[in-house]
Write a protein that holds these residues in place. Structure first.
Motif, PDB file in Angstrom:
ATOM      1  N   THR A 281     -57.092  42.776 -38.805  1.00 28.00           N
ATOM      2  CA  THR A 281     -57.807  42.405 -40.033  1.00 28.00           C
ATOM      3  C   THR A 281     -59.302  42.640 -39.866  1.00 28.00           C
TER       4      THR A 281
ATOM      5  N   ASP B 112     -59.982  45.579 -42.427  1.00 29.88           N
ATOM      6  CA  ASP B 112     -60.546  44.954 -43.636  1.00 29.88           C
ATOM      7  C   ASP B 112     -61.988  44.503 -43.454  1.00 29.88           C
TER       8      ASP B 112
ATOM      9  N   PRO C 224     -54.490  41.990 -48.804  1.00 25.38           N
ATOM     10  CA  PRO C 224     -55.718  42.313 -48.075  1.00 25.38           C
ATOM     11  C   PRO C 224     -56.949  41.997 -48.918  1.00 25.38           C
TER      12      PRO C 224
ATOM     13  N   PRO D  64     -60.508  43.285 -48.339  1.00 24.32           N
ATOM     14  CA  PRO D  64     -61.531  44.030 -47.594  1.00 24.32           C
ATOM     15  C   PRO D  64     -62.926  43.420 -47.764  1.00 24.32           C
TER      16      PRO D  64
ATOM     17  N   ILE E 298     -54.393  38.824 -45.689  1.00 29.56           N
ATOM     18  CA  ILE E 298     -54.127  39.872 -44.702  1.00 29.56           C
ATOM     19  C   ILE E 298     -53.325  40.970 -45.389  1.00 29.56           C
ATOM     20  N   GLY E 299     -53.417  42.186 -44.855  1.00 28.59           N
ATOM     21  CA  GLY E 299     -52.703  43.295 -45.453  1.00 28.59           C
ATOM     22  C   GLY E 299     -52.321  44.329 -44.418  1.00 28.59           C
TER      23      GLY E 299
ATOM     24  N   ALA F 106     -49.682  42.832 -41.749  1.00 25.72           N
ATOM     25  CA  ALA F 106     -49.159  41.799 -42.642  1.00 25.72           C
ATOM     26  C   ALA F 106     -47.642  41.907 -42.758  1.00 25.72           C
TER      27      ALA F 106
END
Length: 436
Positions: free
Chosen positions: A53, A57, A166, A168, A191-192, A196
């Protein structure tokens, strides 16, 4: 700007295959990167999720607690919306919920019956315990994806809905959080990406493992979902968004141009195709595309999408247009014709069918009610939109009476011996001629 094809031309089949080709999700570098991320999250849990992350991001969180978005923040986001925007979101949520509630009724629940021997046979339907919904958040924010994934899960009776999205640079979109509040998400994590998906599939110290993951994402998300299938369920592998419009030439060309833009603005790999038997009308649409493009905020993305994967295709007639549409099996199909209803029965393969000139694809994306998570890349040939059924599972019911065991047992014994499975045969035979 956009290629022009003639379905009567000698090279049309080859040109169409080239137009529809999409290999990005199979990229070896993506697959290798995703494989490493999944394994790392499975091994190190929260620590790995935090590391990725920070890297992808640009979000410097010291702990997973900083990435979990609580109910208070979601409700605050909902109350912070301008009144008109909040009302629109609430109306969309209600329509999506109502559509899926009717879908649940139409699909039916459990059933059972007794045969002549008194055997009860049937089906028991139960919701999944816990699902994860992935909400994209890179190039744009998608509150509509929250509603489209969470509402059918809620209707189905899923116990827990874990949402990941997510953010960013730490930017949390209030519309996304407001939609999560309306949809009843149990827990939400900022989170992505593949990390994730890994967290949802395997579970970490903070993110609970889920029974199924739904929702679209980029190529990394698609690759991760493909790899975790079997550990957890998934809805589908989503590719770039697509729209196919069949038009008889009677709709305002600017309407059609904007409908093509509506998919092209998603990303450079999105696909927008128009089929029409009127060559002059195709030129009118082409002119409308050029005229309207400069005023679009995402004009660069649209231009690239149309140049790479868009097409204006002249067809012999509307019947040929339907034949080509069935070959393409598009995610979104607009029948923008004066007598559109007459074409519906000719369509066998499409994720969603929009009937008539007023049924713009954008209405289905946001608020009409049917789900906008749809099969892409030709998979509408064998798969369906996300639905209540995706959040339920079915168990067969078999209650066998003593009399039923006599007839069925002899049949099973003969078949089991034929397959060389003697224990199966003996299991059935031991219940023969037993007195109650």
């Amino acid at each position: 700007m956009i290629r022009e094809l003639d379905a009567q031309g000698p090279d049309f089949d080859a040109a169409l295959r080239q137009l529809l080709a999409y290999e990005a999700e199979q990229d070896e570098a993506i697959e290798n990167s995703v494989r490493a991320i999944l394994q790392d999250v499975r091994t190190r849990g929260d620590a790995a999720v935090l590391e990725y992350t920070r890297r992808f991001d640009r979000l410097q969180a010291a702990s997973m607690a900083e990435l979990e978005i609580g109910e208070v923040e979601m409700q605050a986001a909902l109350h912070s919306l301008p009144a008109e925007q909040r009302a629109a979101l609430e109306q969309a949520a209600l329509r999506i919920y109502e559509y899926h509630a009717r879908q649940k009724e139409a699909c039916g629940g459990g059933f059972s019956w007794r045969d002549k021997q008194g055997n009860l046979l049937g089906q028991k339907v139960t919701p999944l315990d816990r699902v994860g919904i992935y909400v994209p958040g890179g190039k744009a924010a998608y509150p509509s994806s929250v509603l489209m994934n969470a509402m059918p899960a809620k209707v189905a009776g899923v116990g827990e809905i874990i949402m990941v999205a997510p953010t960013p640079d730490g930017v949390r979109n209030p519309l996304v959080l407001a939609a999560a509040a309306l949809a009843g998400a149990s827990r939400v994590f900022a989170i992505g990406g593949a990390q994730a998906v890994a967290a949802l599939a395997y579970g970490t110290e903070s993110v609970p493992a889920v029974d199924k993951i739904t929702g679209p994402g980029n190529a990394y998300v698609a690759a991760a979902k493909r790899r975790v299938f079997g550990v957890t369920g998934i809805d589908m592998i989503a590719g770039p968004s697509e729209i196919l419009v069949i038009c008889d030439g009677a709709t305002d060309p600017e309407w059609i141009a904007m409908d093509l833009f509506s998919q092209a603005e998603h990303d450079e790999m999105a696909q927008s195709i128009l089929l029409c038997p009127d060559a002059e009308y195709l030129q009118q649409v082409k002119a409308a595309l050029a005229r309207l493009l400069p005023d679009m905020p995402r004009s660069a993305v649209i231009a690239t999408s149309l140049a790479q994967r868009g097409a204006l295709i002249k067809v012999r007639d509307l019947d040929q247009a339907c034949e080509i549409a069935n070959r393409i099996a598009p995610e979104h199909l607009e029948l923008s014709c004066r007598e559109a209803e007459t074409l519906v029965d000719k369509i066998r393969h499409a994720g969603a069918i929009f009937i008539g000139p007023y049924a713009s694809e954008s209405l289905g994306d946001y608020c009409a009610g049917p789900n906008h998570v749809l099969p892409t890349a030709g998979t509408a040939r064998f798969s369906s939109p996300l639905s209540v059924l995706d959040f339920q599972k079915r168990s067969s019911l078999l209650h066998i009476s003593r009399d039923g065991a006599q007839g069925l047992g002899r049949i099973a014994s003969l078949l089991a011996h034929g397959e060389g499975l003697q224990a199966h045969a003996r299991s059935a035979e031991m219940r023969l001629d037993v007195q109650e």
